[in-house]
Design a protein around this motif. Structure first.
Motif, PDB file in Angstrom:
ATOM      1  N   GLN A 200      -9.225 -11.187  -1.749  1.00  0.00           N
ATOM      2  CA  GLN A 200      -9.265 -11.016  -3.199  1.00  0.00           C
ATOM      3  C   GLN A 200     -10.490 -10.236  -3.678  1.00  0.00           C
ATOM      4  N   LYS A 203     -13.279  -4.814  -0.809  1.00  0.00           N
ATOM      5  CA  LYS A 203     -12.542  -3.566  -0.820  1.00  0.00           C
ATOM      6  C   LYS A 203     -11.464  -3.562   0.267  1.00  0.00           C
ATOM      7  N   GLN A 204     -11.860  -4.002   1.476  1.00  0.00           N
ATOM      8  CA  GLN A 204     -10.917  -4.018   2.584  1.00  0.00           C
ATOM      9  C   GLN A 204      -9.772  -4.997   2.322  1.00  0.00           C
ATOM     10  N   ARG A 206      -8.597  -5.790  -0.593  1.00  0.00           N
ATOM     11  CA  ARG A 206      -7.716  -5.171  -1.577  1.00  0.00           C
ATOM     12  C   ARG A 206      -6.827  -4.127  -0.903  1.00  0.00           C
ATOM     13  N   ALA A 207      -7.437  -3.359  -0.007  1.00  0.00           N
ATOM     14  CA  ALA A 207      -6.664  -2.351   0.719  1.00  0.00           C
ATOM     15  C   ALA A 207      -5.597  -3.024   1.585  1.00  0.00           C
ATOM     16  N   ARG A 209      -4.105  -5.893   0.981  1.00  0.00           N
ATOM     17  CA  ARG A 209      -3.006  -6.320   0.101  1.00  0.00           C
ATOM     18  C   ARG A 209      -2.158  -5.136  -0.304  1.00  0.00           C
ATOM     19  N   ALA A 210      -2.821  -4.005  -0.520  1.00  0.00           N
ATOM     20  CA  ALA A 210      -2.085  -2.800  -0.903  1.00  0.00           C
ATOM     21  C   ALA A 210      -1.107  -2.400   0.197  1.00  0.00           C
ATOM     22  N   ASP A 213       1.879  -4.535   0.454  1.00  0.00           N
ATOM     23  CA  ASP A 213       2.814  -4.400  -0.657  1.00  0.00           C
ATOM     24  C   ASP A 213       3.641  -3.125  -0.574  1.00  0.00           C
ATOM     25  N   ASP A 214       3.018  -1.994  -0.310  1.00  0.00           N
ATOM     26  CA  ASP A 214       3.746  -0.728  -0.312  1.00  0.00           C
ATOM     27  C   ASP A 214       2.955   0.336   0.448  1.00  0.00           C
ATOM     28  N   ALA A 218      -0.025   2.760  -0.942  1.00  0.00           N
ATOM     29  CA  ALA A 218      -1.343   2.548  -0.346  1.00  0.00           C
ATOM     30  C   ALA A 218      -1.938   3.873   0.116  1.00  0.00           C
ATOM     31  N   GLU A 332       3.479 -12.880  -4.641  1.00  0.00           N
ATOM     32  CA  GLU A 332       2.688 -12.853  -3.410  1.00  0.00           C
ATOM     33  C   GLU A 332       1.213 -12.632  -3.712  1.00  0.00           C
ATOM     34  N   ARG A 333       0.411 -13.523  -3.183  1.00  0.00           N
ATOM     35  CA  ARG A 333      -1.023 -13.261  -3.214  1.00  0.00           C
ATOM     36  C   ARG A 333      -1.547 -13.608  -1.845  1.00  0.00           C
TER      37      ARG A 333
END
Ligand SMILES: Nc1ncnc2c1ncn2[C@@H]1O[C@H](COP(=O)(O)OP(=O)(O)O)[C@@H](O)[C@H]1O
Ligand SMILES: [Mg+2]
Lengths: 334, 272
Positions: A200, A203-204, A206-207, A209-210, A213-214, A218, A332-333
């Motif tokens: 959460q 930076k990594q 977040r990447a 999670r990106a 997701d897609d 990303a 999703e988290r």
């Protein structure tokens, strides 16, 4: 019959702790599956490999000793030193990161865009390969695993992690809980917290999670899929290490350890393949479920229900709620 | 670094700079299909450059070449005055080229704010260990990034849905969130693939206004795709027209409108 009740509660707590272990293994599956769509059959073997590497380093074992001795006619087995647990853990983490890099570099990088079934087959290959490497590297005998839960002999001076035996009383009845289980639970909670914070707030994360997701999106925001996949396999390797150490501390490091992966399967069917909370709660439900079932129903039908309870439960879920407990229902988290 | 062959001044008085990106003889094939046939054109600093053409003309393919998703068989992409070696899309993004997709590629499971924050990933410098052990720096960076993201959100007037999961948004708003994410990267060039497709009239007007505002406010160079000629004519400074993978026109909206090839191409296809 308060006696029965207290006993049931003890069973419940024990189940909860077994569940923590299942949840950890399932967590490793979910991490990789979310980020890359790969169902990693090798997750259990990774736990075995990690635990063996940890013990091997801790005992100062020479890696590939058998191989070296066979080739050079030498008779070396041990370096003759022992490594503190903390350092052994750090070194093993390093090994797992290296493994993640190699898996990505030599296997999955060449399989980008392939059918899921092909990726799955690759992980089966990986599982057997890794099992072989673990055997070759550290030998196949069962090993004791100590992580200084009860004494401090393997820690640097001044650090005290000793936990005394743990009993408490309720309604005048004594509870006994394995202190290893308590430690395992605490470590698992810490680990999950760490993962949440990581995903959460960094930076990594977040990447990661990106990517989960897609992929296309990303890439468009500058995320290297390759780098994230290495990261995810590293994190899964770390989770495997924690699971491997805990499981190994309980029942010794041996090849059957890789079979805990099979218990993670029903957990995933319950929790959904892409949900981290699902993996955790699914693990707990199965852990508690199988212990309580064995306690309450087991004696009536001849016992040994723990062998099949999880799978039957998973089967019921497949029939009545195929998306799992959390599929589609929650956002999703990671 | 920029090609300083002088720019020009638009009718509404905006100053357009030198060439920032140049496509040189790009050819792209998919098996037997030639999606792009030997096309060259340039994009100048600060301009709104449109690529138009009927469906299947190769517009999206061209955008994918620019953003690194497709590697052309022939031709070179020049960026900031130098030829660009073949690059992965994430490397292109890190060079300051942000994009949106024709079929929206958002992070459906994340909130609007989180989506926009991912747009900041290219701007985040602090490494993993620095983040773990140098909390102050990481926090300062996070705060700065969040402020920038919030500014973009304000700018595109999507404050009301900041915390909403993207999956729950209607199509028109998703398009806007995708624009916000691209904008959050503070790109040198912004690539928009049919930003107005599938919108109602009101939404199209909003989107047009935002595109103009972005260009005006931040001086962002914008290359956008449309297949509907009418919409882009008011919006863009110069237009490339594509048909069946070929370039059939290039110039100001007025020049393009009076180009016979363009007229023929557009009469020959149905406008949808
Ligand atoms: N990934 C791909 N694989 C195969 N053919 C493609 C691919 N992308 C585009 N094409 C083909 O290239 C041509 C141009 O497509 P596209 O660039 O999407 O057109 P436009 O965006 O102008 O509608 C079409 O014939 C399309 O089928
Ligand atoms: Mg298109």
């Amino acid at each position: 019959m308060p006696e029965q009740l207290v006993f049931a509660m003890e069973v419940f707590l024990n189940g909860l702790m077994a569940g923590v272990m299942y949840a950890l293994v399932a967590l490793g599956f979910v991490l990789i599956f979310k980020a890359s769509g790969i169902f990693n059959f090798a997750q259990g073997v990774m736990a075995l490999f990690a635990a063996m590497t940890f013990v091997g380093i801790q005992n100062g074992q020479v890696p590939f000793a058998h191989l070296i001795n066979a080739i050079f006619g030498t008779k070396i087995h041990y370096f003759g030193w022992e490594v503190y647990s903390v350092f052994a853990i750090l070194l093993t983490v390093g090994v797992m990161i290296l493994l993640a890099w190699m898996v990505q570099r030599f296997v999955f990088r060449h399989l980008v865009g392939q059918e899921p079934i092909i990726l799955f087959m690759a992980t089966i290959g990986l599982a057997y390969f890794l099992e072989g490497v673990a055997d070759l590297m550290w030998g196949s005998e069962i090993k004791r695993l100590d992580v200084c839960l009860t004494d401090n002999t393997c820690l640097p001076q001044g650090i005290n992690l000793a936990i005394d035996e743990f009993t408490f009383e309720i309604f005048g009845y004594g509870f006994f809980i394995d202190n290893l289980d308590i430690t395992a639970t605490i470590i698992a909670i810490l680990l999950v917290t760490l993962l949440v914070v990581f995903s959460q707030y960094t930076k990594q994360g977040r990447a990661m999670r990106a990517v989960a997701d897609d992929h296309q999106a990303a890439l468009s925001v500058g995320v290297s899929l390759n780098a994230i996949w290495i990261l995810v396999w590293s994190v899964a390797g770390f989770v495997a290490l924690v699971a491997g150490i805990m499981w190994g501390a309980k029942s010794g490091v041996q090849f059957s350890l890789s079979l805990i992966a099979l218990k993670a399967l029903p957990v995933l069917m319950l929790g959904g393949f892409t949900s981290i909370p699902g993996a955790i709660i699914g693990g707990l439900i199965i852990g508690v479920g199988e212990k309580l079932f064995e306690f309450a129903i087991g004696p009536m039908i001849g016992g040994a229900t723990e062998n099949w309870f999880a799978y039957v439960l998973a089967l019921l879920f497949l029939v009545f709620r195929p998306q799992g407990l959390f599929g589609e229902k929650i956002i999703e988290r990671v | 670094m920029l090609d300083q062959t002088e720019g020009y001044v638009t009718a509404d008085g905006r100053k357009i700079g030198g060439v920032v990106m140049e496509m040189k003889n790009i050819t792209l094939r998919f098996g037997g299909v030639e999606a792009i046939k030997d096309i060259s054109f340039d994009i100048r600093e600060g301009e709104i450059r449109a690529i138009i053409g009927p469906n299947g003309a190769g517009k999206s393919s061209m955008l994918n070449v620019i953003s690194g998703f497709y590697i052309p068989q022939q031709g070179e992409v020049w960026y900031k005055g130098a030829p660009r070696p073949p690059m992965k899309p994430f490397e292109v993004a890190r060079q300051g080229i942000a994009r949106t997709f024709q079929n929206i590629a958002l992070f459906e499971g994340m909130s609007v704010l989180d989506n926009v924050m991912t747009g900041r990933l290219t701007q985040m410098q602090t490494g993993l260990f620095a983040q773990a052990f140098w909390k102050g720096k990481a926090e300062a960076e996070e705060t700065e990034n969040r402020e920038k993201a919030e500014k973009v959100i304000d700018f595109l007037e999507i404050q009301a849905i900041r915390k909403t999961p993207v999956a729950r948004l209607p199509y028109g708003l998703k398009k806007r969130v995708e624009l916000a994410r691209a904008l959050a990267a503070e790109p040198t060039i912004l690539l928009l693939d049919e930003p107005m497709a599938g919108m109602n009239v009101e939404e199209k007007e909003d989107m047009s206004r935002f595109i103009l505002d972005v260009n005006d406010e931040f001086g962002t160079t914008i290359a956008l795709i449309e297949h509907d000629m009418g919409v882009v004519m008011d919006l863009s400074d110069r237009v490339v027209v594509m048909d069946y993978g070929k370039k059939i026109g290039d110039g100001t909206p007025d020049e393009v409108r009076s180009n016979q090839d363009v007229i023929d191409a557009y009469l020959g296809v149905s406008h949808d």
